[in-house]
Scaffold this active site. Sequence first.
Site, PDB file in Angstrom:
ATOM      1  N   GLU A 215      42.771 156.359 129.792  1.00 49.62           N
ATOM      2  CA  GLU A 215      41.458 157.165 129.839  1.00 49.62           C
ATOM      3  C   GLU A 215      41.106 157.247 131.317  1.00 49.62           C
ATOM      4  O   GLU A 215      41.035 156.157 131.982  1.00 49.62           O
ATOM      5  CB  GLU A 215      40.553 156.900 128.805  1.00 49.62           C
ATOM      6  CG  GLU A 215      40.890 156.790 127.496  1.00 49.62           C
ATOM      7  CD  GLU A 215      40.038 156.471 126.509  1.00 49.62           C
ATOM      8  OE1 GLU A 215      39.294 157.440 126.109  1.00 49.62           O
ATOM      9  OE2 GLU A 215      39.843 155.182 126.307  1.00 49.62           O
TER      10      GLU A 215
ATOM     11  N   GLU B  71      43.338 151.441 117.091  1.00 42.66           N
ATOM     12  CA  GLU B  71      43.735 152.486 118.175  1.00 42.66           C
ATOM     13  C   GLU B  71      43.954 151.643 119.287  1.00 42.66           C
ATOM     14  O   GLU B  71      43.487 150.517 119.798  1.00 42.66           O
ATOM     15  CB  GLU B  71      42.449 153.259 118.155  1.00 42.66           C
ATOM     16  CG  GLU B  71      42.385 154.092 119.379  1.00 42.66           C
ATOM     17  CD  GLU B  71      41.157 154.971 119.540  1.00 42.66           C
ATOM     18  OE1 GLU B  71      40.562 155.325 118.485  1.00 42.66           O
ATOM     19  OE2 GLU B  71      40.755 155.313 120.531  1.00 42.66           O
TER      20      GLU B  71
END
Length: 261
Positions: A146, A141
Site C-alpha cells: 500500500e 488479509e
Amino acid sequence: MKKLIFAAALFAAASVISCDHKNNSETSGWELVWEENFNGDTVDSTVWSRIDRGTSDWNNYMSKADTLYALRDGNLILRGIANYPESGDTVPYLTGGVYSKHKKAFGNGRIEIRAKLQGAQGAWPAIWMLPDTGAWPRGGEIDIMERLSHDSIAYQTIHTYYSYVLGHSDNPPHGSTGRINPDDYNVYAVELLPDSLRFFINDTHTFTYPRIDTEIEGQWPFNSEFYLLIDMQLGGGWVGEVNPDELPVEMLVDWVRFYKK
C-alpha cells in the site's frame, strides 16, 4: 487493509527494516509455475474481474467504466480520475481495480508483482490478498503493498481476528514499511509458508509474520488459499483528502508471478 480504522501513527512509528538478506527467486529453490504479463489486447477474463463498488474506503469509488482500464506497452493500467458528467455516476471520483476472486487463488508459494505507482495527493494504490473462502477478518488479509500519496515507502501488513479485533498487533508485529523508488517500477513480494509470511520489496526482506504458539483465537488463518486484488483508490480515512488538480493518476502493473518450491 480494508476497514482500516487504526491510526496512521501506528505505521509512522514502524522503522524501515535494514536487512542484508536478499532473495532471488531463480536461485533460492523457487520455480515459476504461473505468470501474467498483460501482453495481450484484452485482460484475461478467466483470471481477472473488475472490482465491484462497495461501501468501504478502499472500494467506494470503484467503477467498471472502460476509461479506468487499459493495456499499454505490456502493462495493465488502473486509473483514478475525477468524475465527469458523462459518466452518469454520482461519486466525486472514479477508480479502477481488478481481482482474481472465484477465478484464481494462491496457496503456499511466493507471489511477486512488478508495478509502477504514480503519485498524487490522496492516491492509495494497493496490492493485497483475501481468502477464497471465509469472512473478514477471521479469514485473514495479506497486504503486499500500500502506498499513500507521494510516499517513498510502501506499507506491508497482515490483518487477522487476533490482530484487528482482539488488538494483539505487536505480538508478533503485524506490519512494517520498506523503501521504494517512487518514480520507477518496484517488485513487491510475499512468501506464503506453513509457519510464516515473509515480505519483500525489490528482493529486500522487510519483515516476517510468524505463526506462534498461542491459545488465543485467530492468530494464524493463513493456511487456506487467497485471491489477489490490485487496485487504485482515492481518498479515505487513512490517506486523507484528494487533490483533484493532481488527477488523473495511474498504477502500471508489468507482471504478476507465482512460484513454488
